[in-house]
Design a protein around this motif. Structure first.
Motif, mmCIF file in Angstrom:
data_model
loop_
_atom_site.group_PDB
_atom_site.id
_atom_site.type_symbol
_atom_site.label_atom_id
_atom_site.label_comp_id
_atom_site.label_asym_id
_atom_site.label_seq_id
_atom_site.Cartn_x
_atom_site.Cartn_y
_atom_site.Cartn_z
ATOM 1 N N LEU B 94 0.810 -1.219 0.000
ATOM 2 C CA LEU B 94 0.000 0.000 0.000
ATOM 3 C C LEU B 94 0.840 1.263 0.000
ATOM 4 O O LEU B 94 0.574 2.197 -0.749
ATOM 5 N N GLU B 95 1.851 1.268 0.876
ATOM 6 C CA GLU B 95 2.632 2.490 0.993
ATOM 7 C C GLU B 95 3.350 2.789 -0.305
ATOM 8 O O GLU B 95 3.530 3.943 -0.674
ATOM 9 N N TYR B 96 3.728 1.719 -0.981
ATOM 10 C CA TYR B 96 4.350 1.872 -2.296
ATOM 11 C C TYR B 96 3.404 2.612 -3.234
ATOM 12 O O TYR B 96 3.824 3.402 -4.077
ATOM 13 N N LEU B 97 2.125 2.328 -3.058
ATOM 14 C CA LEU B 97 1.130 2.981 -3.906
ATOM 15 C C LEU B 97 0.827 4.395 -3.427
ATOM 16 O O LEU B 97 0.021 5.097 -4.019
ATOM 17 N N GLY B 98 1.421 4.773 -2.318
ATOM 18 C CA GLY B 98 1.168 6.109 -1.801
ATOM 19 C C GLY B 98 -0.095 6.191 -0.971
ATOM 20 O O GLY B 98 -0.734 7.227 -0.865
#
Lengths: 290, 163, 665
Positions: B94-98
């Motif tokens: 998720l964090e990769y996706l912002g």
């Protein structure tokens, strides 16, 4: 000899006091079997004293300090011949593994990281590690005159989820070992019964009764010697027999040997070398006739 | 979209057998929870595709809730085990996706846990409210927003005319 | 596409917090909606007629009903749609009651949410496809696995309803554990007396095909259409010739090589044997492992004495296939053999009780045989070691049950009752004997059960000690039972002549293997799982497979029998129609897109995904694709989320439909 075992050695307080003969016999037997024992540097109390009932953190920190010491020496295996030491060390390892908070706390106390790579062995596991074949090959004297009752006591096997050593109710590993010497293990009832060591100072009356029960059952099942793997067991079963005799004059004495002493005899060492002469109930092998 | 007073928008993907029924129970028990959450029913949490979640964020959701039967109680024996594995993986991405990890939450709510359902929804809505509106995709998505806004205005107009 | 929207007030239930007329007005403006109304009670007859009339008059293609939970009335409105001539799966519901009006107070908020939910449903229904109920034919034959009391009852019930039954039993005779019991609680009637007539009835029933000494080897197919392969183990006796005279059994010279398992190892049996005198069928079996003929080709006494030439040393196992519509699992239980330490790491054995070491420490079934009039002692209480009458017997309950650290966490349920029965039977025959029972709690729920236990205590003077036993050991010819009396708070030691352990009831040998063969789930102990613990306790989660008796969890006789009859009734429900209908919520593969990775096969909980070969016009295989078997698929959709090429879709919940819902938020 090739493939000789190298292991750490955690003597603990008994080995330097009441169980000097245990220390003596272990060192001699290990040497004879080509096992190199390295003492843990600057070892300290294992925490089996009042620490483990009065201060949980202290008790674990004491035990873990020894593990860390061994770790620093690069030891991967370590034998703790005293069952109480064995138990404290292995339980503390377990506790620090399952409780990260405790681990952190102890790491702070010890000012050192705990990696826990050292495998703690009890005395039976040491011999298993050395190998039955090796022990058997080294036997020079057949101990067939001995009908031995192997006594495990409480600390060697329990808690079984942590020790993962033998069956906690019906252990057989010591029997398997002594069979290698020609001695005959007897089937008896109280291999794991309580000897009352916890009460040995405060309530001698209880200990006398409990120890007597154990000794009597061994004798009733045809044993002429008992084999133990714990200095507390030895104290209670050997030293206590005088007190038992006082209370029960008809009591039949039975010698109590450390496992290392029995194996030492089979390896050809004499009683004095092994410290058997230091026992309360005297023991000597029959002198060879032929 | 009326941006003056922002209200969090939460989408829940729930399984038909446990959580949807648990939500029904919350209703029959007359429990109350914030109206910010809307549910999309699927048959099993095992059938929820991660793409649904990304799509929901893309289409203006500020938070997403995934809920199914408790592990071991799956109506389909093992669907939620697959779901659990999938979400453990997906959560890391998720964090990769912002997207803030707290915008996507998972829970197990059984058919008998109306109260738990209410607690879960309230918590998600509160968490998302604290995080504020999710803008990541909205900026990329102005075209779509315009369409929806147009549609909404039409509806509002109609209401004004008819109402 | 013309869509109709119908908003229900549900009396005041929705109307109180949702402005229903406003919702229906708003819906009029949704693209595709041509008709939108609200009404007091949509589910009532006038309400439904309103829907039907609108469909007919306005030519609607699809409808959305905004009312209660679909779990409540989806069927009702789909039926209405069908009646009016549109496909029932073109009806969607918006849950405005459970999910809106009942959980929100603010009228504005609730109304807005209701509008949103309605819009989502409209967007979904636009993409719904007409689906046809799936129909599969039913083979009206039942397979019952296990010939204990549960299997016998189930087979008789189904057969008496006029359907054919195949009853498979792995032992040479049916009867199961019940045939070993002496008397049964709480009435103390003789087990054999009530069971044997049933066994004979099974044997003689024209609709029952009895296959003893047989095991199910393979199950293929699905509900209504199973193909079952059964291995008939070689008896080495020609069943068509054997009359059951028993001459071979009496003349067999091998007398003491094999233990009699029916007598729980307390007696021997010859190499050719029937398990017990009342065996059904009364056809012996030759045990290859002990028979001299199989060792050196000699002996052959049985061949000489058999007047019917029925001995067939060279008989081989036979594989039989059967076409089956429904399967009833009735494989029962076994007792936890505590002398051995099973491989499963979580069971640790009870070496301290000396079972297997001392002959007079026995388990419950061994006690049943000692108490039984047909048992090795002819019903006299004699202990196995020396045949003396035990004057003090200690019964230990919960050996292996309710013990997280060494045994099983569950309660074996029947031990409280049978231990009371055992103690009672003992006291009835040995009047001056003493019986002690160590227990944790007495669990005697059941008709006349608690009264029965009280009778053992009050009338027969059985002494109950609440506490666990730590150890049993032999001393001077006595078994010393060391335990604790937790009521008195004292350690106790009893010098017993015999000790009876109420060992845990555990899943039958290889239950998990059989479950995998048949395709049903089982729990960590090996007991078969029911579809729902409360509302579907008889069905397994696999369609067409039902559970009866102790294979599902420990059970006593009446419970097993009740469950067996229920399972029989369930098969009859299945056989009530010639074709099976089921909801078309199943997965479908787009064969053009499918890349044949078969991840879907790995995640499918029902093994419903098969491999289909795609061939060109010359019959050359171009590729392999996934194919969903409608009979097995239950519609969870796990495959759809797993599929990397999105080539598998769950009908009624397609990605397109869900994306439409998301977009309509």
């Amino acid at each position: 000899m090739e493939n000789n075992l190298k292991a750490g050695y955690f003597p603990g307080c008994s080995q330097t006091g009441t169980a000097r003969e245990y220390d003596l016999s272990l060192r001699s037997v290990a040497e004879k079997l080509g096992t190199e024992l390295t003492d843990v540097d600057d070892w300290n109390c294992c925490g089996a004293t009042s620490a483990h009932v009065t201060n949980h953190t202290l008790a674990n920190a004491l035990a873990m300090r020894n593990i860390v010491q061994a770790e620093k020496q690069g030891l991967t295996e370590m034998v703790a011949p005293c069952a109480a030491c064995y138990n404290r060390l292995i339980v503390s390892q377990h506790e620090t593994q399952i409780h990260p908070e405790l681990k952190k706390e102890i790491e702070a106390i010890l000012d050192s990281k705990i990696e826990n790579p050292v495998q703690v062995m009890n005395i039976v596991e040491l011999f298993t590690k050395i190998g039955a074949d090796k022990v058997k090959q080294a036997v020079v004297k057949d101990l067939k005159e001995l009908n031995a009752a192997c006594y495990y006591g409480c600390l060697l096997l329990r808690p079984s989820d942590i020790t993962h050593f033998d069956d906690a109710e019906q252990p057989t590993s010591m029997e398997e070992l002594i069979k290698l010497t020609g001695a005959k293990p007897v089937e008896w009832n109280f291999k794991v019964e309580c000897c009352g060591a916890a009460h040995s100072i405060a309530r001698k009356d209880i200990v006398v009764d409990l120890s007597k029960k154990i000794l009597d059952d061994a004798v009733a099942h045809g044993a002429n010697v008992m084999v133990v793997a714990c200095p507390m067991c030895h104290t209670n079963l050997d030293m206590r027999q005088k007190a038992i005799k006082k209370e029960y004059p008809e009591h039949k004495e039975i010698p109590v040997l450390y496992l290392t002493e029995l194996i030492g005899l089979a390896l050809g060492m004499d009683e004095k070398e092994l410290g058997i002469n230091l026992h309360t109930v005297k023991f000597e092998l029959k002198k060879e006739t032929a | 979209m009326t941006e003056e007073k922002w209200e969090p928008k939460v989408v829940a993907f729930v399984c038909n057998w446990c959580t949807y029924t648990g939500a029904d129970l919350a209703g029959t028990s007359r429990l109350k929870y914030p109206a910010n959450m809307k549910m999309i029913r699927v048959m099993c949490s095992g059938g929820i595709d991660p793409v649904f979640i990304i799509k929901a964020f893309e289409r203006g959701a500020d938070g997403v809730l995934i809920s199914g039967c408790h592990p071991g109680d799956c109506h389909y024996n093992a669907g939620n085990f697959h779901a659990r594995r999938r979400w453990t993986m997906f959560h890391q991405l998720l964090e990769y996706l912002g997207i803030d990890k707290n915008r996507l939450q998972f829970s197990w709510v059984s058919a008998s846990e109306g109260k738990k359902f209410v607690d879960v929804v309230s918590k998600v809505v509160n968490d998302v409210r604290e995080l504020g509106p999710f803008k990541g995709y909205k900026e990329l998505n102005s075209e779509f927003t315009a369409v929806v806004n147009g549609l909404k205005q039409e509806v509002n107009k109609a209401e004004a005319v008819n109402g | 596409m013309k869509i109709g929207v119908f908003i229900c007030h549900c009396g005041e239930n929705i109307g109180r917090t949702v402005d229903c007329p406003r919702v229906s007005k708003a819906a009029e403006w949704f693209p595709g909606v041509v008709h939108s109304v609200d009404y007091k009670y949509m589910c009532s007859d006038p309400g439904q007629n309103m829907i039907k009339d609108a469909i007919r008059e306005k030519g609607l293609d699809a409808i959305v009903v905004g009312s209660c939970s679909p779990h409540m009335h989806e069927k009702t409105f789909r039926k209405a749609a069908l009646d009016a001539g549109i496909n029932p799966f073109l009806c969607e519901m918006a849950n405005l009651r459970e999910h809106v009006s009942w959980v929100h107070d603010d009228i504005e908020e609730a109304t807005q949410k209701a509008i949103d939910l309605t819009r989502m449903a409209v967007e979904k229904v636009k993409r719904n496809q007409p689906l046809a109920t799936i129909k599969v034919p039913v083979t009206k034959r039942t397979l019952v696995i296990g010939g204990g009391i549960a299997g016998i009852q189930a087979a008789l019930d189904v057969a008496n309803a006029g359907y054919e039954v195949v009853l498979v039993e792995k032992e040479p005779s049916i009867g199961g554990h019940m045939s070993q019991l002496s008397e049964t609680f709480p009435t103390l009637d003789c087990s054999q007396c009530i069971l044997t007539p049933r066994m004979v009835e099974v044997y003689q029933h024209p609709k029952i095909k009895l296959m003893t000494y047989s095991e199910v080897e393979k199950v293929e197919g699905f509900i209504g259409n199973f193909h079952v392969t059964i291995r008939q183990k070689a008896r080495h006796i020609d069943a068509s010739k054997c009359t059951g005279c028993g001459l071979c059994i009496t003349k067999c010279p091998i007398r003491k090589k094999a233990f009699n398992s029916f007598e729980e190892g307390m007696a021997y049996r010859p190499a050719v044997y029937v398990p017990f005198p009342q065996a059904v069928p009364n056809i012996p079996v030759i045990d290859e492992t002990v028979c001299t003929y199989y060792k050196n080709g000699k002996c052959g006494v049985c061949v000489k004495v058999c007047g019917r030439e029925a001995i067939m040393f060279d008989q081989q196992d036979k594989l039989v296939t059967e076409e089956i519509g429904a399967i009833i699992m009735a494989t029962g239980y076994k007792l936890y053999d505590i002398s051995k330490k099973p491989d499963d790491s979580f069971i640790k054995g009870y070496g301290e009780y000396g079972y297997g070491k001392y002959k007079d420490v026995i388990d419950g079934l061994q006690f049943e045989r000692i108490a039984s009039a047909s048992g090795p002692t002819s019903g006299e209480f004699k202990r196995p070691s020396d045949g003396k009458e035990p004057k003090k017997v200690v019964f230990i309950q919960c050996v292996g049950s309710r013990d997280d650290s060494k045994g099983f966490s569950y309660c074996s349920k029947i031990c409280c009752m049978y231990t009371a029965k055992h103690a009672m039977l003992y006291k009835h025959k040995v009047h001056d004997g003493e019986a002690y029972v160590f227990y944790m709690d007495i669990r005697s729920g059941g008709k006349m059960y608690e009264e029965f236990v009280r009778r053992a205590i009050e009338e027969d003077g059985v002494k109950y000690v609440r506490g666990r036993v730590s150890k049993v050991y032999e001393q001077n010819g006595k078994y010393i039972v060391k335990g604790e009396d937790t009521i008195a708070g004292m350690p106790v030691e009893i010098e017993a002549d015999m000790v009876v352990l109420a060992t845990a009831m555990i899943a039958q040998e290889n239950a998990s293997t059989l479950a995998q063969t048949v395709g049903i789930p089982y729990d960590k102990y090996g007991f078969f799982n029911e579809a729902h613990p409360k509302l579907r306790p008889i069905e397994s989660t696999t369609g067409g497979i039902f559970l009866a008796g102790a294979c599902q969890s420990p059970k006593d006789i009446p419970e097993s029998v009740a469950m067996a009859s229920a399972a029989a009734a369930k098969t009859m429900v299945l056989f009530g129609s010639d074709m099976l209908e089921r909801e078309p919520v199943v997965a479908r593969v787009n064969e053009l897109l499918c890349g044949g990775c078969f991840y879907c096969r790995k995640v499918c909980p029902y093994s419903a995904i098969e491999v289909r070969e795609i061939k060109d016009r010359n019959g050359v295989v171009i590729k392999e694709v996934a194919y969903v078997n409608d009979g097995l698929c239950q519609g969870c959709g796990t495959c759809t989320a797993t599929c990397p090429s999105k080539s598998v879709e769950l009908m009624g919940f397609t990605n397109e439909q869900i994306f439409a819902q998301i977009a309509a938020l």
